[in-house]
Design an enzyme around this catalytic site. Structure first.
Site, PDB file in Angstrom:
ATOM      1  N   LYS A  74      21.705  14.841  23.486  1.00  0.00           N
ATOM      2  CA  LYS A  74      20.370  15.433  23.612  1.00  0.00           C
ATOM      3  C   LYS A  74      20.024  16.229  22.364  1.00  0.00           C
ATOM      4  CE  LYS A  74      19.380  19.187  26.262  1.00  0.00           C
ATOM      5  NZ  LYS A  74      18.388  20.205  25.890  1.00  0.00           N
ATOM      6  N   ASP A  81      14.424  15.777  23.732  1.00  0.00           N
ATOM      7  CA  ASP A  81      13.903  16.753  24.694  1.00  0.00           C
ATOM      8  C   ASP A  81      12.859  17.633  24.009  1.00  0.00           C
ATOM      9  OD1 ASP A  81      13.605  18.257  26.979  1.00  0.00           O
ATOM     10  OD2 ASP A  81      15.407  19.460  26.645  1.00  0.00           O
ATOM     11  N   LYS A 128       9.581  17.960  25.371  1.00  0.00           N
ATOM     12  CA  LYS A 128       8.683  18.490  26.418  1.00  0.00           C
ATOM     13  C   LYS A 128       7.218  18.521  25.994  1.00  0.00           C
ATOM     14  CE  LYS A 128      12.235  21.305  28.705  1.00  0.00           C
ATOM     15  NZ  LYS A 128      13.306  21.312  27.676  1.00  0.00           N
ATOM     16  N   ASP A 147       0.078  18.327  26.385  1.00  0.00           N
ATOM     17  CA  ASP A 147      -1.163  18.448  25.620  1.00  0.00           C
ATOM     18  C   ASP A 147      -2.193  17.550  26.291  1.00  0.00           C
ATOM     19  OD1 ASP A 147      -3.047  18.818  23.424  1.00  0.00           O
ATOM     20  OD2 ASP A 147      -1.328  19.296  22.165  1.00  0.00           O
ATOM     21  N   THR A 206      13.357  26.294  35.048  1.00  0.00           N
ATOM     22  CA  THR A 206      14.213  27.096  35.936  1.00  0.00           C
ATOM     23  C   THR A 206      14.248  28.565  35.511  1.00  0.00           C
ATOM     24  OG1 THR A 206      16.076  26.368  34.621  1.00  0.00           O
ATOM     25  CG2 THR A 206      15.729  25.246  36.705  1.00  0.00           C
ATOM     26  N   ARG A 209      27.835  23.634  26.431  1.00  0.00           N
ATOM     27  CA  ARG A 209      28.955  24.489  26.019  1.00  0.00           C
ATOM     28  C   ARG A 209      30.332  24.085  26.550  1.00  0.00           C
ATOM     29  NH1 ARG A 209      25.332  29.606  27.345  1.00  0.00           N
ATOM     30  NH2 ARG A 209      24.539  27.970  28.730  1.00  0.00           N
TER      31      ARG A 209
HETATM   32  O1  C5P Z   1      25.584  24.718  27.469  1.00  0.00           O
HETATM   33  P1  C5P Z   1      24.958  24.229  28.723  1.00  0.00           P
HETATM   34  O2  C5P Z   1      25.761  23.152  29.417  1.00  0.00           O
HETATM   35  O3  C5P Z   1      24.544  25.332  29.661  1.00  0.00           O
HETATM   36  O4  C5P Z   1      23.635  23.505  28.204  1.00  0.00           O
HETATM   37  C1  C5P Z   1      22.735  22.894  29.055  1.00  0.00           C
HETATM   38  C2  C5P Z   1      21.600  22.278  28.303  1.00  0.00           C
HETATM   39  O5  C5P Z   1      20.573  21.992  29.243  1.00  0.00           O
HETATM   40  C3  C5P Z   1      20.957  23.177  27.268  1.00  0.00           C
HETATM   41  O6  C5P Z   1      20.419  22.316  26.242  1.00  0.00           O
HETATM   42  C4  C5P Z   1      19.847  23.850  28.031  1.00  0.00           C
HETATM   43  O7  C5P Z   1      18.766  24.234  27.240  1.00  0.00           O
HETATM   44  C5  C5P Z   1      19.407  22.735  28.957  1.00  0.00           C
HETATM   45  N1  C5P Z   1      18.735  23.207  30.165  1.00  0.00           N
HETATM   46  C6  C5P Z   1      19.345  24.029  31.112  1.00  0.00           C
HETATM   47  N2  C5P Z   1      18.689  24.414  32.227  1.00  0.00           N
HETATM   48  C7  C5P Z   1      17.448  24.009  32.421  1.00  0.00           C
HETATM   49  C8  C5P Z   1      16.805  23.187  31.490  1.00  0.00           C
HETATM   50  C9  C5P Z   1      17.493  22.811  30.358  1.00  0.00           C
HETATM   51  O8  C5P Z   1      20.486  24.406  30.952  1.00  0.00           O
HETATM   52  N3  C5P Z   1      16.842  24.364  33.512  1.00  0.00           N
END
Ligand code: C5P
Length: 229
Positions: free
Chosen positions: A33, A60, A62, A65, A117, A209
């Protein structure tokens, strides 16, 4: 359940060098992503680099417009050959349909984001002005999006069941907020394991992460893929 669930690694790093090193270190992960952080800095070059590494791209960005602008933005994105591309469902039926029309006949599938979220119920009512609970708004916008032509929905793991009910069996569901039992939660509050997300009906899980912060990202990828299979 016979559904296949694929792993997408989130390239949440600041530079092209770190992103491409991460792709290399992630071994058997097939999807990556790219979000606003990398895309705003490097533009199409970062998308091409991921594809040239032989990987599938989840772009991603988003889009939100007027329909004409989103249609042209999706047309411009087609050259990047992203398998998955995001828009905001709150852009409405005409905007969603315009995105789908621009992607028709290409490999790009349009995913809609419903309610971020990060938005609390109080903010949804008092700031955004939606009268519903977040879950009601998620269901309504997910169903609007798929009804208007979106191929799928991005949602939190705890929304998978409600979204699946709203959009039916064929729409794609992509979910972040995933934590294997062996990983730290970090700042994610409402999490699910890969196996539980698959059982709930996710087609793709997005993990950042726990993979990029692992001492051996390829091993983290293997552990998650084993759990999914
Ligand atoms: O590091 P981690 O596994 O938490 O990353 C999750 C990815 O999903 C990040 O790119 C974060 O911005 C994205 N994301 C999220 N929760 C959301 C929407 C997107 O963690 N509600």
């Amino acid at each position: 359940m016979s559904r296949q669930t694929e792993l997408i690694t989130a390239l949440d790093v600041p530079t092209r060098e770190e992103a491409l090193a991460a792709v290399e270190r992630c071994g058997r992960c097939a999807w990556f992503k790219v979000g606003l952080q990398l895309y705003t800095r490097y533009g199409p070059d970062i998308a091409h680099a991921v594809r040239q590494a032989g990987k599938q791209l989840f772009l991603d960005l988003k889009f939100h417009d007027i329909p004409n602008t989103v249609k042209h933005a999706v047309e411009s994105s087609i050259a990047l050959d992203a398998g998955l591309l995001t828009i905001h469902a709150s852009g409405g039926r005409a905007m969603i349909a315009a995105a789908r029309e621009a992607a028709e006949g290409t490999n790009t599938r349009i995913l809609a984001v419903t309610v971020l979220t990060s938005i609390s119920e109080a903010a949804l009512r008092g700031e955004v002005g939606m009268p519903e609970t977040p879950e009601q708004a998620v269901r309504r916008l997910a169903s609007l999006a798929v009804d208007s032509g979106a191929h799928g929905i991005v949602c939190s793991p705890l929304e998978i069941t409600a979204v699946r009910e709203a959009v039916g069996p064929d729409a794609l569901i992509v979910t972040p907020g995933i934590r294997p039992a062996w990983a730290a939660a970090n700042d994610q509050a409402r999490i699910m394991t890969p196996a539980d997300a698959r059982a709930a009906g996710a087609d793709y899980i997005v993990v950042g992460r726990p993979i990029l912060g692992h001492e051996n990202p390829a091993e983290a990828v293997d552990l998650i893929q084993d759990e999914l299979n």
